[in-house]
Scaffold this active site. Structure first.
Site, PDB file in Angstrom:
ATOM      1  N   ASP A  95       0.842  -1.198   0.000  1.00  0.00           N
ATOM      2  CA  ASP A  95       0.000   0.000   0.000  1.00  0.00           C
ATOM      3  C   ASP A  95       0.874   1.244   0.000  1.00  0.00           C
ATOM      4  O   ASP A  95       2.014   1.215   0.457  1.00  0.00           O
ATOM      5  CB  ASP A  95      -0.916  -0.001   1.228  1.00  0.00           C
ATOM      6  CG  ASP A  95      -2.048   1.011   1.106  1.00  0.00           C
ATOM      7  OD1 ASP A  95      -2.538   1.223  -0.027  1.00  0.00           O
ATOM      8  OD2 ASP A  95      -2.442   1.585   2.137  1.00  0.00           O
ATOM      9  N   GLU A  96       0.334   2.338  -0.525  1.00  0.00           N
ATOM     10  CA  GLU A  96       1.027   3.631  -0.584  1.00  0.00           C
ATOM     11  C   GLU A  96       2.386   3.504  -1.276  1.00  0.00           C
ATOM     12  O   GLU A  96       3.401   4.029  -0.809  1.00  0.00           O
ATOM     13  CB  GLU A  96       1.179   4.233   0.816  1.00  0.00           C
ATOM     14  CG  GLU A  96      -0.123   4.451   1.550  1.00  0.00           C
ATOM     15  CD  GLU A  96      -1.034   5.524   0.950  1.00  0.00           C
ATOM     16  OE1 GLU A  96      -0.635   6.190  -0.034  1.00  0.00           O
ATOM     17  OE2 GLU A  96      -2.151   5.694   1.464  1.00  0.00           O
TER      18      GLU A  96
END
EC number: 2.7.1.21
Length: 194
Positions: A95-96
Site C-alpha cells: 500500500d502507498e
C-alpha cells in the site's frame, strides 16, 4: 514459519504477476487492495502486506482504507525489506507505493519472477498532477493496471487529481480531507494547476 513443498508448488503453478491499483486520493485504491488480499486469504494462499513505516495516519501496523476497512501489515523502511520478508509467500500486497524508494519496481519484478503475485496500490500523480515516485515504472511493468476514480467534490464528475487544500510545496504531505480533495480535470484546472 516453515513452508512445505506443496505451498511452493502451488505458488509456482499460479505464476508470478504484478497488479497495480492507482488513482487519486479517496478513489478506493486501498479498499480494492484489501479486497484482493482478502480473496487471496480465502483461497488459503500465504499473504504478506507491506506499507511504508512513515504512513501512520490510521494505524501503525495495519493498512486502513478511508472506509475504515483494515488488514494487518508490516511497516517497512524501504523496498529492499519487502524482498527479504516477502520472498516466501504466494501473495504480496503493497500500500502507498508512491512513498517507497525507486528500487520498488526492481523488488516487485524479482518477486513476480519468483512466482509471487504482487498487488500494489498507490497514487499515480502527486498534488501537482505529476507522476508520483515509482508508480510510473510499476504501471509500465504490470500485467494489469486498474485506475480507480474518486468523485469530484466540485461537480460530481470522475476525479483523477488530488487537489491540495493547504499551502505547502513539499511533495509528500500526509493528510486526509483537511488537506486534500478529489477533483476532475476541469475543476483542477480552475485553479491553474494543470
Amino acid at each position: 514459519m516453515l513452508f512445505n513443498e506443496d505451498v511452493f508448488k502451488r505458488r509456482s503453478e499460479l505464476g508470478g504477476s504484478i497488479e497495480v491499483v492507482c488513482g487519486s486520493m479517496f478513489s478506493g485504491k486501498t479498499e480494492e487492495l484489501i479486497r484482493r488480499l482478502r480473496r487471496a486469504q480465502i483461497a488459503r494462499l500465504n499473504v504478506e502486506i507491506f506499507k511504508p513505516r512513515t504512513d501512520t495516519r490510521y494505524h501503525e501496523t495495519e493498512v486502513v482504507s478511508h472506509n475504515q476497512n483494515s488488514i494487518p501489515s508490516t511497516p517497512v523502511e524501504n523496498s529492499s525489506a519487502i524482498l527479504l520478508l516477502g520472498s516466501h509467500v504466494q501473495v504480496v500486497g503493497i500500500d502507498e507505493a508512491q512513498f517507497f524508494d525507486d528500487e520498488l519496481p526492481y523488488v516487485c519484478n524479482r518477486l513476480a519472477n519468483k512466482g509471487v503475485r504482487v498487488i500494489i496500490a498507490g497514487l499515480d500523480m502527486d498534488f501537482q498532477g505529476k507522476p508520483f515516485g515509482p508508480m510510473p515504472a510499476l504501471m509500465a511493468m504490470a500485467e494489469s493496471v486498474t485506475k480507480v476514480h474518486a468523485v469530484c467534490v466540485r461537480c460530481g464528475n470522475p476525479a483523477l487529481y488530488s487537489y491540495r487544500l493547504v499551502p505547502s510545496d513539499t511533495k509528500i504531505l500526509l493528510g486526509e480531507k483537511e488537506s486534500y480533495e478529489p477533483r476532475c480535470r476541469q475543476c483542477y484546472e480552475l485553479d491553474g494547476l494543470v
